[in-house]
Design an enzyme around this catalytic site. Structure first.
Site, PDB file in Angstrom:
ATOM      1  N   ASP A 192       0.836  -1.204   0.000  1.00 21.77           N
ATOM      2  CA  ASP A 192       0.000   0.000   0.000  1.00 21.77           C
ATOM      3  C   ASP A 192       0.868   1.250   0.000  1.00 21.77           C
ATOM      4  O   ASP A 192       1.820   1.362   0.772  1.00 21.77           O
ATOM      5  CB  ASP A 192      -0.900   0.004   1.239  1.00 21.77           C
ATOM      6  CG  ASP A 192      -1.691   1.292   1.363  1.00 21.77           C
ATOM      7  OD1 ASP A 192      -2.603   1.496   0.541  1.00 21.77           O
ATOM      8  OD2 ASP A 192      -1.362   2.100   2.255  1.00 21.77           O
ATOM      9  N   GLU A 232       0.079  -1.470  -5.404  1.00 17.43           N
ATOM     10  CA  GLU A 232      -1.013  -0.512  -5.584  1.00 17.43           C
ATOM     11  C   GLU A 232      -0.421   0.854  -5.902  1.00 17.43           C
ATOM     12  O   GLU A 232       0.236   1.467  -5.065  1.00 17.43           O
ATOM     13  CB  GLU A 232      -1.865  -0.437  -4.308  1.00 17.43           C
ATOM     14  CG  GLU A 232      -3.037   0.521  -4.394  1.00 17.43           C
ATOM     15  CD  GLU A 232      -2.764   1.864  -3.732  1.00 17.43           C
ATOM     16  OE1 GLU A 232      -3.525   2.810  -3.991  1.00 17.43           O
ATOM     17  OE2 GLU A 232      -1.800   1.960  -2.941  1.00 17.43           O
ATOM     18  N   ARG A 396     -14.567   9.280   0.736  1.00 15.25           N
ATOM     19  CA  ARG A 396     -14.490   7.867   0.366  1.00 15.25           C
ATOM     20  C   ARG A 396     -15.565   7.035   1.068  1.00 15.25           C
ATOM     21  O   ARG A 396     -15.874   5.925   0.632  1.00 15.25           O
ATOM     22  CB  ARG A 396     -13.110   7.318   0.695  1.00 15.25           C
ATOM     23  CG  ARG A 396     -12.005   7.958  -0.142  1.00 15.25           C
ATOM     24  CD  ARG A 396     -10.643   7.463   0.242  1.00 15.25           C
ATOM     25  NE  ARG A 396      -9.608   8.056  -0.594  1.00 15.25           N
ATOM     26  CZ  ARG A 396      -8.315   7.795  -0.496  1.00 15.25           C
ATOM     27  NH1 ARG A 396      -7.892   6.936   0.418  1.00 15.25           N
ATOM     28  NH2 ARG A 396      -7.439   8.371  -1.290  1.00 15.25           N
TER      29      ARG A 396
END
Length: 496
Positions: A192, A232, A396
């Site tokens: 990440d 990612e 989000r």
């Protein structure tokens, strides 16, 4: 995960309530999924950044269960978990110890300070060159126990302290976390925020040659621990092409924007262009916990994109219209950027709730090469959770709904979810998906995607102007044609 398999992406607390509840769903109505990416379940799972700010990255939050629960899930399917490479929480034991003891701390050197990057001071031009996905500069001042103020890097939030990934103390920390993941049954590690991990003066410090070298190094660490590596990165599509040979898996974040463009214009040529050059070792997504990836399809750093700036703007505009302007309010524009790099909306909401257009996109996602992954809100046909966004202020959260048991049960009976589960069943069970992939743009503006293996064939034909889709299946048991969402949902009802 097999070549046919499909993964689920979910928070344990938002789908199932805890790890045991998530396992019950995976062993029950969601048993068709070959793997699951469990979003951060570490201590705490509900911090300032929904688990991406771990205080203890090697411990399962007791409110969700323990490592035995993760291992129980891993007994029947692959498990993906995050290695949060760039930072830890300011409340972590390591950071607290460093503030208290300074150079005498075992964690001394683990955290990235301003002077490590700029030992002679940074110019205004150098400091403002750094790419940051949120407004403001990437530093926060913390006071040590001796009264001295230390300026540390905080790329995302002031409470997320960046690691100095070149320092032995940080490398030892990452190895400890990897050991915990391996022992917990994790089979794939997602790196990440790795694109931000290396700071190089004179550059924007995002996916630089130094970053790629670090990707090689951290990938070697993960593989040495016996796990696969997924990277990612939201960036220009050429970045995915550059990273793909270095790791086991990358994301195809370009496909969602290309599908939205195709549905808005009635064309399919840009999707075909991408199919000719996209990495085959891709995790194929339409939506994730971070929203709908779009920046990857656009131009960047003086390079043309799969879509032009105007075409990207049109994608955003259509999403805003479909969500009554809500996506524009919820989506964040990074510092010094002209547009968001992700659309904060559910994929179904971005299509105005059009189930046929939605299943068309999902079918394309499951037909193209790679390892498809379905986000739990998308699986359950979720629309924007405006109330959650209003309560938290986090854009989000429109795509991070918390599903109680009764909502899950109701969603599983809807035509959209039944149809989508049938697509998963086809992808998982049909022999054609063991073989070759082909595509062509027909003269009538339709796109055909075909999977073949021996005598088995699975062909998807999509038209984005109507929209409409048709599936032709052939194997040893015979042949059938499925036209549209109602036929697909009916097939799912029969299978169920």
């Amino acid at each position: 995960m097999s070549s046919r398999g499909v993964d689920l992406l979910a928070y344990a607390d938002r789908l199932g309530g805890d790890l045991a509840g998530l396992r019950a769903l995976l062993d029950g109505p969601l048993a068709e999924f070959a793997g699951v990416h469990i979003l951060p379940f570490f201590t705490p799972f509900d911090g300032a950044d929904a688990g991406f700010d771990p205080v203890d990255h090697a411990a399962v939050d007791l409110r969700l269960g323990g490592w035995d629960d993760v291992r129980a899930i891993a007994e029947r399917r692959g498990v993906t978990a995050d290695l949060i490479v760039n930072h830890v929480s300011s409340a972590s034991a390591e950071f607290a110890d460093w503030l208290r003891h300074g150079a005498d701390s075992a964690a001394d050197g683990m955290f990235l300070t301003y002077d490590r990057v700029f030992p002679d001071g940074g110019t205004e031009e150098e400091i403002t060159a750094f790419y940051r996905p949120r407004p403001g500069l990437p530093f926060t001042a913390y006071r040590a126990a001796d009264g001295r103020r230390r300026l540390v890097w905080t790329t995302f939030l002031p409470s997320q302290i960046d690691l100095d990934v070149a320092h032995p103390a940080a490398r030892a920390y990452l190895r400890r976390v990897l050991d915990a993941l391996r022992e917990g049954g994790v089979t794939t590690v997602r790196l990440d925020a790795v694109g931000y991990a290396v700071k190089t003066p004179g550059t924007d410090s995002f996916m630089t040659p130094a970053t790629l070298e670090f990707v090689r190094e951290i990938a070697a660490m993960v593989r040495a621990a016996g796990m696969r590596v997924l990277v990612e990165v939201h960036a220009h599509y050429t970045q995915q092409q550059a990273i793909a040979p270095l790791v086991d898996l990358v994301y195809d974040f370009a496909l969602p924007a290309l599908l939205l463009h195709s549905l808005g214009t009635g064309t399919v040529d840009r999707i075909a262009d991408w199919l000719a050059i996209r990495p085959d070792n891709a995790v194929t997504v339409l939506d994730t916990h971070d929203g709908i990836g779009v920046v990857d399809a656009g131009p960047g750093a003086g390079r043309p994109g799969l879509l032009s700036t105007d075409e990207m703007a049109a994608v955003f505009a259509r999403a805003a219209e479909a969500t009554d302007g809500h996506s524009s309010v919820a989506s964040v524009v990074p510092e010094w950027a002209a547009m968001p790099h992700q659309i904060n909306a559910t994929f179904l909401s971005a299509l105005g709730g059009d189930g046929t257009a939605y299943l068309l996109c999902r079918a394309v996602q499951l037909w193209v090469p790679g390892e498809p992954q379905l986000y739990y809100v998308g699986l359950l046909g979720g629309l924007d959770d405006a109330a959650l966004f209003e309560r938290t202020g986090n854009g989000r959260d429109v795509n991070r709904h918390v599903y109680p048991a009764d909502e899950i049960e109701a969603a599983l009976q809807t035509p959209v979810t039944r149809a989508l589960l049938e697509l998963v069943r086809i992808r998982t069970r049909h022999a054609a998906f063991d073989g070759a992939f082909g595509y062509r743009v027909r003269g009538d503006g339709r796109l055909e995607l075909t999977r073949t293996s021996g005598g088995a064939m699975a062909r998807l034909t999509v038209a984005t102007r109507e929209p409409a889709f048709e599936i032709e299946l052939r194997d040893a048991s015979g042949s059938r044609v499925i036209s549209g969402i109602d036929d697909l949902a009916a097939e799912g009802m029969t299978a169920g």
